[in-house]
Design a protein around this motif. Structure first.
Motif, PDB file in Angstrom:
ATOM      1  N   THR A 149      13.594 -19.000  30.535  1.00 16.52           N
ATOM      2  CA  THR A 149      13.851 -19.349  31.932  1.00 16.52           C
ATOM      3  C   THR A 149      13.084 -18.429  32.867  1.00 16.52           C
ATOM      4  O   THR A 149      13.044 -17.225  32.671  1.00 16.52           O
ATOM      5  CB  THR A 149      15.360 -19.254  32.212  1.00 16.52           C
ATOM      6  N   LYS A 209      21.211 -11.619  32.610  1.00 16.79           N
ATOM      7  CA  LYS A 209      20.540 -11.960  31.349  1.00 16.79           C
ATOM      8  C   LYS A 209      21.521 -11.854  30.200  1.00 16.79           C
ATOM      9  O   LYS A 209      22.278 -10.892  30.113  1.00 16.79           O
ATOM     10  CB  LYS A 209      19.368 -11.025  31.103  1.00 16.79           C
ATOM     11  N   GLU A 262      18.555 -15.627  27.872  1.00 22.91           N
ATOM     12  CA  GLU A 262      18.733 -16.597  28.955  1.00 22.91           C
ATOM     13  C   GLU A 262      19.695 -15.992  29.978  1.00 22.91           C
ATOM     14  O   GLU A 262      19.817 -14.779  30.048  1.00 22.91           O
ATOM     15  CB  GLU A 262      19.219 -17.940  28.396  1.00 22.91           C
ATOM     16  N   LEU A 299      25.631 -21.570  32.582  1.00 21.02           N
ATOM     17  CA  LEU A 299      24.487 -20.983  31.882  1.00 21.02           C
ATOM     18  C   LEU A 299      23.206 -21.569  32.460  1.00 21.02           C
ATOM     19  O   LEU A 299      23.180 -22.732  32.896  1.00 21.02           O
ATOM     20  CB  LEU A 299      24.537 -21.305  30.391  1.00 21.02           C
ATOM     21  N   CYS A 349      19.527 -22.046  30.914  1.00 22.68           N
ATOM     22  CA  CYS A 349      18.738 -21.945  29.683  1.00 22.68           C
ATOM     23  C   CYS A 349      17.546 -22.897  29.777  1.00 22.68           C
ATOM     24  O   CYS A 349      17.711 -24.048  30.191  1.00 22.68           O
ATOM     25  CB  CYS A 349      19.572 -22.327  28.470  1.00 22.68           C
ATOM     26  N   ASP A 350      16.376 -22.424  29.410  1.00 21.78           N
ATOM     27  CA  ASP A 350      15.164 -23.257  29.422  1.00 21.78           C
ATOM     28  C   ASP A 350      14.939 -23.934  30.776  1.00 21.78           C
ATOM     29  O   ASP A 350      14.586 -25.114  30.843  1.00 21.78           O
ATOM     30  CB  ASP A 350      15.213 -24.317  28.314  1.00 21.78           C
ATOM     31  N   PRO A 401      23.640 -26.089  25.891  1.00 19.90           N
ATOM     32  CA  PRO A 401      22.612 -25.251  26.522  1.00 19.90           C
ATOM     33  C   PRO A 401      21.674 -24.585  25.518  1.00 19.90           C
ATOM     34  O   PRO A 401      20.550 -24.244  25.841  1.00 19.90           O
ATOM     35  CB  PRO A 401      23.399 -24.205  27.300  1.00 19.90           C
ATOM     36  N   TYR A 402      22.155 -24.397  24.305  1.00 22.28           N
ATOM     37  CA  TYR A 402      21.336 -23.809  23.240  1.00 22.28           C
ATOM     38  C   TYR A 402      21.859 -24.342  21.917  1.00 22.28           C
ATOM     39  O   TYR A 402      22.964 -24.882  21.842  1.00 22.28           O
ATOM     40  CB  TYR A 402      21.372 -22.263  23.283  1.00 22.28           C
TER      41      TYR A 402
END
Length: 110
Positions: free
Chosen positions: A3, A25, A29, A41, A43-44, A67-68
């Motif tokens: 991110t 952090k 992420e 969250l 993420c990406d 999210p992951y």
């Protein structure tokens, strides 16, 4: 894809609540807190908010995604991210429904 800090800053700026919004952090992420309560969250370069009943009612038919890898589904907020008032209302509803954070145990000094 990690991110970008500029995306994190953008998301935090979009949320106009009386709560203190902080992104930290976490595992490469970002976690997002409102007055010390974890609620989302990043993420990406995508914003995921914890699912709640009031959030689902407010959104209607939320897009859900992890999210992951290995995570539970969260609400993926994409197109509405630019709508500050909509996003702020969703954050308020989510914040109100989530339980208060558990007090941290004090560590014993050796």
């Amino acid at each position: 894809m990690p991110t970008d800090q500029s995306f994190v800053d953008y998301v935090v700026e979009q949320i106009q609540t009386p709560y203190e919004i902080i992104a930290k952090k976490m595992f490469g992420e970002y976690g997002v807190w409102a007055d010390g309560k974890f609620f989302a969250l990043i993420c990406d370069n995508k914003f995921f908010i914890k699912p709640t009943n009031s959030g689902k009612t407010f959104i209607g038919t939320p897009e859900e995604a992890p999210p992951y890898q290995g995570a539970k589904n969260y609400f993926l907020i994409d197109e509405k991210l630019e709508d500050k008032s909509w996003l702020t209302q969703l954050v308020k509803l989510t914040y109100e429904e989530l339980p208060a954070p558990k007090p941290k145990k004090k560590r014993k000094k050796h």
